[in-house]
Write a protein that holds these residues in place. Structure first.
Motif, PDB file in Angstrom:
ATOM      1  N   ASP A  16       0.845  -1.072  -0.116  1.00 38.34           N
ATOM      2  CA  ASP A  16      -0.006  -0.093   0.024  1.00 38.34           C
ATOM      3  C   ASP A  16       1.002   1.377   0.149  1.00 38.34           C
ATOM      4  O   ASP A  16       0.644   2.308  -0.717  1.00 38.34           O
ATOM      5  N   ARG A  17       1.959   1.133   0.733  1.00 38.60           N
ATOM      6  CA  ARG A  17       2.751   2.361   1.026  1.00 38.60           C
ATOM      7  C   ARG A  17       3.578   2.600  -0.325  1.00 38.60           C
ATOM      8  O   ARG A  17       3.747   3.874  -0.914  1.00 38.60           O
ATOM      9  N   LEU A  18       4.000   1.674  -0.817  1.00 41.03           N
ATOM     10  CA  LEU A  18       4.854   1.828  -2.118  1.00 41.03           C
ATOM     11  C   LEU A  18       4.107   2.267  -3.362  1.00 41.03           C
ATOM     12  O   LEU A  18       4.320   3.257  -3.925  1.00 41.03           O
ATOM     13  N   LYS A  19       2.836   1.693  -3.379  1.00 45.46           N
ATOM     14  CA  LYS A  19       1.972   2.070  -4.271  1.00 45.46           C
ATOM     15  C   LYS A  19       1.547   3.783  -4.226  1.00 45.46           C
ATOM     16  O   LYS A  19       1.487   4.515  -5.400  1.00 45.46           O
ATOM     17  N   GLU A  26       6.403  10.236  -5.100  1.00 42.60           N
ATOM     18  CA  GLU A  26       7.763  10.197  -4.129  1.00 42.60           C
ATOM     19  C   GLU A  26       8.997   9.253  -4.570  1.00 42.60           C
ATOM     20  O   GLU A  26      10.111   9.552  -4.371  1.00 42.60           O
ATOM     21  N   LEU A  27       8.203   8.355  -5.228  1.00 50.60           N
ATOM     22  CA  LEU A  27       9.411   7.554  -6.036  1.00 50.60           C
ATOM     23  C   LEU A  27       9.085   7.936  -7.557  1.00 50.60           C
ATOM     24  O   LEU A  27       8.028   7.659  -7.809  1.00 50.60           O
ATOM     25  N   SER A  28      10.081   8.056  -8.371  1.00 52.00           N
ATOM     26  CA  SER A  28       9.921   8.890  -9.580  1.00 52.00           C
ATOM     27  C   SER A  28      10.302   7.727 -10.597  1.00 52.00           C
ATOM     28  O   SER A  28      10.827   6.824 -10.420  1.00 52.00           O
ATOM     29  N   VAL A  34      16.488   0.247  -4.897  1.00 50.46           N
ATOM     30  CA  VAL A  34      17.622  -0.737  -3.864  1.00 50.46           C
ATOM     31  C   VAL A  34      16.788  -1.344  -2.871  1.00 50.46           C
ATOM     32  O   VAL A  34      16.469  -0.802  -1.927  1.00 50.46           O
ATOM     33  N   GLN A  35      16.795  -2.644  -2.905  1.00 50.18           N
ATOM     34  CA  GLN A  35      16.156  -3.373  -1.946  1.00 50.18           C
ATOM     35  C   GLN A  35      16.528  -3.137  -0.483  1.00 50.18           C
ATOM     36  O   GLN A  35      15.534  -2.699   0.359  1.00 50.18           O
ATOM     37  N   GLU A  36      17.567  -3.315  -0.267  1.00 52.25           N
ATOM     38  CA  GLU A  36      18.046  -3.122   1.124  1.00 52.25           C
ATOM     39  C   GLU A  36      17.688  -1.828   1.714  1.00 52.25           C
ATOM     40  O   GLU A  36      17.265  -1.533   3.035  1.00 52.25           O
ATOM     41  N   LYS A  37      17.869  -0.729   0.979  1.00 50.30           N
ATOM     42  CA  LYS A  37      17.817   0.660   1.337  1.00 50.30           C
ATOM     43  C   LYS A  37      16.360   0.920   1.533  1.00 50.30           C
ATOM     44  O   LYS A  37      15.899   1.202   2.624  1.00 50.30           O
ATOM     45  N   LEU A  38      15.477   0.309   0.494  1.00 45.77           N
ATOM     46  CA  LEU A  38      14.030   0.511   0.613  1.00 45.77           C
ATOM     47  C   LEU A  38      13.261  -0.204   1.870  1.00 45.77           C
ATOM     48  O   LEU A  38      12.551   0.262   2.546  1.00 45.77           O
ATOM     49  N   ALA A  39      13.885  -1.286   1.968  1.00 49.57           N
ATOM     50  CA  ALA A  39      13.400  -2.298   3.129  1.00 49.57           C
ATOM     51  C   ALA A  39      13.781  -1.462   4.570  1.00 49.57           C
ATOM     52  O   ALA A  39      12.749  -1.439   5.405  1.00 49.57           O
ATOM     53  N   GLN A  40      15.052  -0.839   4.591  1.00 50.30           N
ATOM     54  CA  GLN A  40      15.236  -0.373   5.934  1.00 50.30           C
ATOM     55  C   GLN A  40      14.438   1.015   6.239  1.00 50.30           C
ATOM     56  O   GLN A  40      14.003   1.225   7.298  1.00 50.30           O
ATOM     57  N   ASP A  41      14.243   1.790   5.084  1.00 46.82           N
ATOM     58  CA  ASP A  41      13.312   3.168   5.007  1.00 46.82           C
ATOM     59  C   ASP A  41      11.807   2.620   5.493  1.00 46.82           C
ATOM     60  O   ASP A  41      11.285   3.185   6.216  1.00 46.82           O
ATOM     61  N   ARG A  46      13.927  -7.671   3.547  1.00 46.75           N
ATOM     62  CA  ARG A  46      13.727  -7.855   2.299  1.00 46.75           C
ATOM     63  C   ARG A  46      12.461  -8.937   1.610  1.00 46.75           C
ATOM     64  O   ARG A  46      12.076  -8.560   0.792  1.00 46.75           O
ATOM     65  N   THR A  47      12.382  -9.710   2.603  1.00 41.71           N
ATOM     66  CA  THR A  47      11.392 -10.671   2.320  1.00 41.71           C
ATOM     67  C   THR A  47       9.999  -9.939   2.139  1.00 41.71           C
ATOM     68  O   THR A  47       9.430 -10.423   0.818  1.00 41.71           O
ATOM     69  N   PRO A  48       9.378  -9.455   2.818  1.00 39.95           N
ATOM     70  CA  PRO A  48       7.892  -8.857   2.739  1.00 39.95           C
ATOM     71  C   PRO A  48       7.853  -7.764   1.905  1.00 39.95           C
ATOM     72  O   PRO A  48       7.130  -7.503   1.000  1.00 39.95           O
ATOM     73  N   LEU A  49       9.309  -7.020   1.718  1.00 37.71           N
ATOM     74  CA  LEU A  49       9.141  -6.026   0.487  1.00 37.71           C
ATOM     75  C   LEU A  49       9.262  -6.572  -0.806  1.00 37.71           C
ATOM     76  O   LEU A  49       8.589  -6.025  -1.752  1.00 37.71           O
ATOM     77  N   LEU A  50       9.950  -7.640  -1.138  1.00 35.83           N
ATOM     78  CA  LEU A  50       9.949  -8.358  -2.380  1.00 35.83           C
ATOM     79  C   LEU A  50       8.626  -8.956  -2.616  1.00 35.83           C
ATOM     80  O   LEU A  50       8.501  -8.832  -3.872  1.00 35.83           O
ATOM     81  N   LYS A  51       8.061  -9.385  -1.671  1.00 30.51           N
ATOM     82  CA  LYS A  51       6.595  -9.716  -2.100  1.00 30.51           C
ATOM     83  C   LYS A  51       5.731  -8.583  -2.415  1.00 30.51           C
ATOM     84  O   LYS A  51       5.047  -8.789  -3.545  1.00 30.51           O
ATOM     85  N   ALA A  52       5.850  -7.477  -1.985  1.00 35.40           N
ATOM     86  CA  ALA A  52       5.098  -6.430  -2.232  1.00 35.40           C
ATOM     87  C   ALA A  52       5.338  -5.761  -3.801  1.00 35.40           C
ATOM     88  O   ALA A  52       4.657  -5.593  -4.950  1.00 35.40           O
TER      89      ALA A  52
END
Lengths: 218, 218
Positions: A16-19, A26-28, A34-41, A46-52
């Motif tokens: 939801d947030r990424l969308k 906000e993301l252009s 970058v997965q690690e960075k985005l996951a930290q933010d 990375r696991t649930p981030l990747l699923k999203a």
DNA sequence: ATTCTGTATTTTGTATTCAAAAATATCATT
DNA sequence: AATGATATTTTTGAATACAAAATACAGAAT
């Protein structure tokens, strides 16, 4: 008693947030994710981030280049036209099913959507845009066809058409919306389909016009 | 020189294999997919398996109940009818785009698909089924619209309609196929759309018939 | 015998670790 | 200074580890 929101699936709020971040710029477009960075933010691994991200990829909001990374999808004018071709197909069936399957009370709800704008002297484009989105979502929802619903999720990118601004002014589309709604409430399937196809294909025509302008200019 | 197949993404072959297993009934509808076991059977870890399962979930081949598990999707007769509603929408646009965007040589290819069956005394249903699938895939492919392509992936479950056997005998659908192809080759868009809609809606009607039989019997 | 309850086992969802590939930086050579 | 080879760092993709939830099971109470 406090309502405890259980997230049995962390990827849902991440999705939801990424969308939202993509829709609001906000993301252009074209930006590498970058997965690690985005996951930290976002405060997850990375696991649930990747699923999203995979869900968003399926909805054509992001693109993946294997071994390279994920990128926010750039939506070209041509792809926007492609989306409109699909929407005409999808929504014309949807409106038929909606009329066939919905109760009078449900159909009446369509009237409410554009009510705030009927006598407005100046229309707030952001609100109008939301109403428009809402209107199309309602048609899909009431059609009560899970396959159709899934398909329309694919064309979620259409919500990013507004990166080009509103395609046509509310004054122009308002009448069309009212015509569609009238046909729906009257349960006139052929009229509803015709009005809807007209509405969508006029917008598509406008996009094609822009495309031509662009190509002649360069 | 041996051709080395590089899998920059392990989930791809896993996805292909799972899809095949589901289509061929090796995994049966409703069956729970225990991740660890399935991963071991396929010789991979849960990570790429999960990625493949998520893709299949988007395509409505599997279902996920959070915290419970993933299950092979059961396709009901109603959902099959839903698929046919969607296919009518999708493919009628697709055939228009196909005619608009394809070369004569590409369009000629349609003739080849059903050629083996024109003078056959007895039609092999498995082969005919494959030809049918191939025919519909070609329309989507030549339409050259990535959004449409993605959408049609969602209705991949339609390939499982054959769990109910062929809906109508080849003798019946063969004529319809030839009519559609004729219209395509002649670049007659309205005729092609009409024939295609007719073809799909006749199959849908048959499904509705089955549904009624079923409900009166019980 | 049947239902209930607490415990053990399994399985999911998430985080972490690890290897390999890609991107980047460093340095030598012209 | 520009180019190219090599080393370093970063990042992806896959495997593994771990915690929490769901399920299965055994024994107690009725």
């Amino acid at each position: 008693m406090q309502k405890i929101i259980q997230h049995s699936d962390l990827s849902k709020p991440v999705y939801d947030r990424l969308k939202q971040m993509i829709e609001e710029g906000e993301l252009s477009p074209g930006q590498k994710l970058v997965q690690e960075k985005l996951a930290q933010d976002l405060g997850v691994s990375r696991t649930p981030l990747l699923k999203a991200l995979q869900k968003l990829q399926h909805e054509m909001m992001v693109e993946s280049i294997p071994r390279r990374g994920m990128y926010v999808k750039k939506v070209s004018l041509q792809e926007m036209i492609d989306v409109y071709d699909c929407r005409e197909a999808i929504e014309s069936i949807a409106v038929r099913l909606t009329i066939e399957r919905s109760s009078d009370t449900d159909l009446e709800k369509f009237k409410k959507v554009f009510e705030p704008f009927v006598n407005a002297s100046k229309i707030n484009t952001t609100r109008y845009r939301k109403a428009d989105e809402n209107f199309h979502d309602m048609i899909i929802e009431l059609a009560d066809n899970p396959v159709l619903k899934k398909m329309s999720e694919v064309s979620n990118i259409y919500k990013r058409v507004y990166q080009y601004g509103l395609i046509r002014p509310p004054e122009e589309t308002m009448v069309e919306h009212m015509n569609i709604i009238h046909a729906i409430v009257e349960r006139d399937i052929p009229a509803a389909e015709k009005e809807l196809r007209n509405h969508i294909s006029l917008s598509r025509a406008k996009l094609i016009e822009y495309q031509k302008e662009k190509s002649t200019k360069s």
